[in-house]
Design a protein around this motif. Sequence first.
Motif, PDB file in Angstrom:
ATOM      1  N   MET A   1      25.188  39.910  52.120  1.00 48.91           N
ATOM      2  CA  MET A   1      25.883  39.373  50.950  1.00 48.91           C
ATOM      3  C   MET A   1      27.339  39.834  50.884  1.00 48.91           C
ATOM      4  N   THR A   2      27.795  40.548  51.963  1.00 57.48           N
ATOM      5  CA  THR A   2      29.170  41.042  51.948  1.00 57.48           C
ATOM      6  C   THR A   2      30.170  39.897  51.874  1.00 57.48           C
ATOM      7  N   ALA A   3      29.938  38.835  52.665  1.00 56.68           N
ATOM      8  CA  ALA A   3      30.840  37.688  52.655  1.00 56.68           C
ATOM      9  C   ALA A   3      30.855  37.016  51.288  1.00 56.68           C
ATOM     10  N   ALA A   4      29.674  36.903  50.659  1.00 52.95           N
ATOM     11  CA  ALA A   4      29.602  36.296  49.333  1.00 52.95           C
ATOM     12  C   ALA A   4      30.345  37.132  48.306  1.00 52.95           C
ATOM     13  N   THR A   5      30.193  38.471  48.397  1.00 51.39           N
ATOM     14  CA  THR A   5      30.899  39.353  47.469  1.00 51.39           C
ATOM     15  C   THR A   5      32.407  39.201  47.616  1.00 51.39           C
ATOM     16  N   ALA A   6      32.868  39.127  48.865  1.00 49.57           N
ATOM     17  CA  ALA A   6      34.299  38.942  49.105  1.00 49.57           C
ATOM     18  C   ALA A   6      34.778  37.609  48.543  1.00 49.57           C
ATOM     19  N   ALA A   7      33.939  36.565  48.669  1.00 47.55           N
ATOM     20  CA  ALA A   7      34.312  35.255  48.134  1.00 47.55           C
ATOM     21  C   ALA A   7      34.438  35.299  46.614  1.00 47.55           C
ATOM     22  N   PHE A   8      33.519  35.985  45.950  1.00 45.64           N
ATOM     23  CA  PHE A   8      33.599  36.080  44.495  1.00 45.64           C
ATOM     24  C   PHE A   8      34.827  36.885  44.067  1.00 45.64           C
ATOM     25  N   ARG A   9      35.193  37.877  44.851  1.00 43.91           N
ATOM     26  CA  ARG A   9      36.410  38.628  44.536  1.00 43.91           C
ATOM     27  C   ARG A   9      37.641  37.735  44.652  1.00 43.91           C
ATOM     28  N   ARG A  10      37.657  36.875  45.645  1.00 49.12           N
ATOM     29  CA  ARG A  10      38.772  35.940  45.791  1.00 49.12           C
ATOM     30  C   ARG A  10      38.818  34.966  44.618  1.00 49.12           C
ATOM     31  N   VAL A  11      37.641  34.545  44.134  1.00 51.21           N
ATOM     32  CA  VAL A  11      37.589  33.654  42.977  1.00 51.21           C
ATOM     33  C   VAL A  11      38.177  34.351  41.747  1.00 51.21           C
ATOM     34  N   LEU A  12      37.788  35.611  41.524  1.00 55.89           N
ATOM     35  CA  LEU A  12      38.305  36.351  40.378  1.00 55.89           C
ATOM     36  C   LEU A  12      39.808  36.554  40.489  1.00 55.89           C
ATOM     37  N   ALA A  13      40.294  36.687  41.716  1.00 57.13           N
ATOM     38  CA  ALA A  13      41.726  36.898  41.912  1.00 57.13           C
ATOM     39  C   ALA A  13      42.546  35.642  41.629  1.00 57.13           C
ATOM     40  N   LEU A  14      41.917  34.475  41.671  1.00 60.06           N
ATOM     41  CA  LEU A  14      42.659  33.231  41.463  1.00 60.06           C
ATOM     42  C   LEU A  14      43.312  33.181  40.088  1.00 60.06           C
ATOM     43  N   GLY A  15      42.555  33.550  39.065  1.00 65.31           N
ATOM     44  CA  GLY A  15      43.076  33.442  37.703  1.00 65.31           C
ATOM     45  C   GLY A  15      43.278  34.771  37.014  1.00 65.31           C
ATOM     46  N   GLY A  16      42.911  35.868  37.679  1.00 65.69           N
ATOM     47  CA  GLY A  16      43.034  37.172  37.048  1.00 65.69           C
ATOM     48  C   GLY A  16      41.767  37.532  36.298  1.00 65.69           C
ATOM     49  N   PRO A  17      41.570  38.809  35.984  1.00 66.41           N
ATOM     50  CA  PRO A  17      40.315  39.263  35.366  1.00 66.41           C
ATOM     51  C   PRO A  17      40.105  38.798  33.932  1.00 66.41           C
ATOM     52  N   LEU A  18      41.178  38.455  33.232  1.00 62.96           N
ATOM     53  CA  LEU A  18      41.022  38.070  31.823  1.00 62.96           C
ATOM     54  C   LEU A  18      40.463  36.658  31.673  1.00 62.96           C
ATOM     55  N   LEU A  19      40.761  35.764  32.601  1.00 61.93           N
ATOM     56  CA  LEU A  19      40.357  34.370  32.461  1.00 61.93           C
ATOM     57  C   LEU A  19      38.847  34.195  32.333  1.00 61.93           C
ATOM     58  N   PRO A  20      38.017  34.783  33.217  1.00 62.51           N
ATOM     59  CA  PRO A  20      36.576  34.594  33.046  1.00 62.51           C
ATOM     60  C   PRO A  20      36.031  35.201  31.759  1.00 62.51           C
ATOM     61  N   VAL A  21      36.682  36.253  31.266  1.00 65.16           N
ATOM     62  CA  VAL A  21      36.222  36.878  30.013  1.00 65.16           C
ATOM     63  C   VAL A  21      36.419  35.921  28.841  1.00 65.16           C
ATOM     64  N   VAL A  22      37.653  35.398  28.694  1.00 71.92           N
ATOM     65  CA  VAL A  22      37.923  34.522  27.551  1.00 71.92           C
ATOM     66  C   VAL A  22      37.205  33.177  27.707  1.00 71.92           C
ATOM     67  N   SER A  23      37.040  32.703  28.943  1.00 73.96           N
ATOM     68  CA  SER A  23      36.345  31.430  29.111  1.00 73.96           C
ATOM     69  C   SER A  23      34.859  31.588  28.791  1.00 73.96           C
ATOM     70  N   PHE A  24      34.279  32.740  29.153  1.00 77.04           N
ATOM     71  CA  PHE A  24      32.867  32.972  28.830  1.00 77.04           C
ATOM     72  C   PHE A  24      32.663  33.092  27.321  1.00 77.04           C
ATOM     73  N   LEU A  25      33.475  33.924  26.673  1.00 74.24           N
ATOM     74  CA  LEU A  25      33.327  34.102  25.226  1.00 74.24           C
ATOM     75  C   LEU A  25      33.678  32.820  24.476  1.00 74.24           C
ATOM     76  N   GLY A  26      34.585  32.014  25.045  1.00 74.10           N
ATOM     77  CA  GLY A  26      34.952  30.761  24.395  1.00 74.10           C
ATOM     78  C   GLY A  26      33.880  29.700  24.483  1.00 74.10           C
ATOM     79  N   ARG A  27      33.059  29.739  25.541  1.00 77.88           N
ATOM     80  CA  ARG A  27      31.980  28.746  25.673  1.00 77.88           C
ATOM     81  C   ARG A  27      30.676  29.219  25.040  1.00 77.88           C
ATOM     82  N   LEU A  28      30.601  30.502  24.683  1.00 81.86           N
ATOM     83  CA  LEU A  28      29.377  31.044  24.086  1.00 81.86           C
ATOM     84  C   LEU A  28      28.983  30.330  22.787  1.00 81.86           C
ATOM     85  N   PRO A  29      29.937  29.966  21.906  1.00 78.10           N
ATOM     86  CA  PRO A  29      29.541  29.259  20.680  1.00 78.10           C
ATOM     87  C   PRO A  29      28.785  27.959  20.927  1.00 78.10           C
TER      88      PRO A  29
END
Length: 447
Positions: A1-29
């Motif tokens: 799963m090393t390659a998959a982990t690296a791919a997810f890190r690249r995904v997080l790097a695309l928009g920065g760490p804050l983007l998935p946080v606010v998008s997750f909390l924004g879709r929770l309602p």
Amino acid sequence: MTAATAAFRRVLALGGPLLPVVSFLGRLPTAMCQFGSLLLVAETSGSLATAGLVGGALAAGQTAGGPLLGRLADRHGQRPVVLAACWFDALAVTALVPAALARTGALPLALIALLAGAGVPQIGPLARTRLVALARRARADDRLVHTALSFEGTLDEVSFVLGPALVGLSATVAHPAVALALAALLLAVCGSAFALHPTAAALRPTGSAPTGEALRPTGEVLRPTGAGAGPDPDRPRGRRPAARPARARMPRAVHAMRASMALQGAVFGACQSGITALTADLHRPAQAGLVYAAMGVMSAVAGLSLAAVPARIGLPVRWRAAAVALIALSVPLLFVRSLGALYLAVVVLGAAFAPHLITLFGLTERLVPAGRLAESMAFLTSAVVGGQALSLAASGRLAEVYGPSAAFAVAVGAAVLILGLSLTTRATDRPAAAIKPAAGAPAGSAR
């Protein structure tokens, strides 16, 4: 799963760490309001029929409003559309609380719920669109794009597990109104944060008039305009350029994918009805939410695991494989008679949900015109909501008359239809057009 982990890190790097946080909390309602409105109206009115009417109106509003909001986001950009929608939706959800507490009539409550559903800001679909645009701008390969869609699908699954859990906890500790108040607060704060995040600039609206070298949504590089740009040698003299490009047509395969997504919603609704009926027959009704949550957790795990699937296995093949898995893993539900067997059956079935959903998002991203991507992503999400609402109404009635197996039979039938669509639809997994980064924005930079 090393390659998959690296791919997810690249995904997080695309928009920065804050983007998935606010998008997750924004879709929770979105996940909280459906269940929360049902509990609130059922408790304040004492009528399950009224609660069902309000829940149905909420789903109908979301089904109809989702594609429209996506189209507006394509045309005018995500920032103004999401800002307007999240505040409108926050006000509508807030208005539902005092109206229910005041024991307002069924029709006014349904109207407020319809407006609340229509105003859902579609943060999940728009986050997918934004992340895909960032990946294409960074000249990412298809594997990274698919990993980004897997990541977004996992966020959706987790939200639809955590949302009802928060509602149930609020109802137990305090009152269902608290859950809806929290949903309104998340819409206003986190929805605004998602809209104002710098990555919103990654998508150029189709209705905008760019200056400098920029991108059309189709990936075409526009010539510089303005002072010092010089004449365009490709433009006939004496003619003015068209103010707005013609609206691109959808490939036929996209409509089959939307139908497949609606059928996936039908599977969700039928499973929810069957689980509720069976746990009631076993005199353990409180277990229904936990069983459904367990299915969602397994689906989230399966979504993350898709990053490890070899790239040589194309999206059309994955669609058919997911359809076969849906059939094979839903059939055991017809023979479940105990709580332990129910847990086992639904957890195993959950492994087929995310692969089907994420594959359809991936195919849609490959096939639709880029200038209609947000609309198409929102349409898929709305198809799930609409299919689930219709299935809940039909399979709930069947479960009441013929027992839980009748509801589960609806799920199996919907899975069979999904396989039929996947086998008869010609969905070519073609390469996406290369997208060059806009001037002044380094490839891969989202900040």
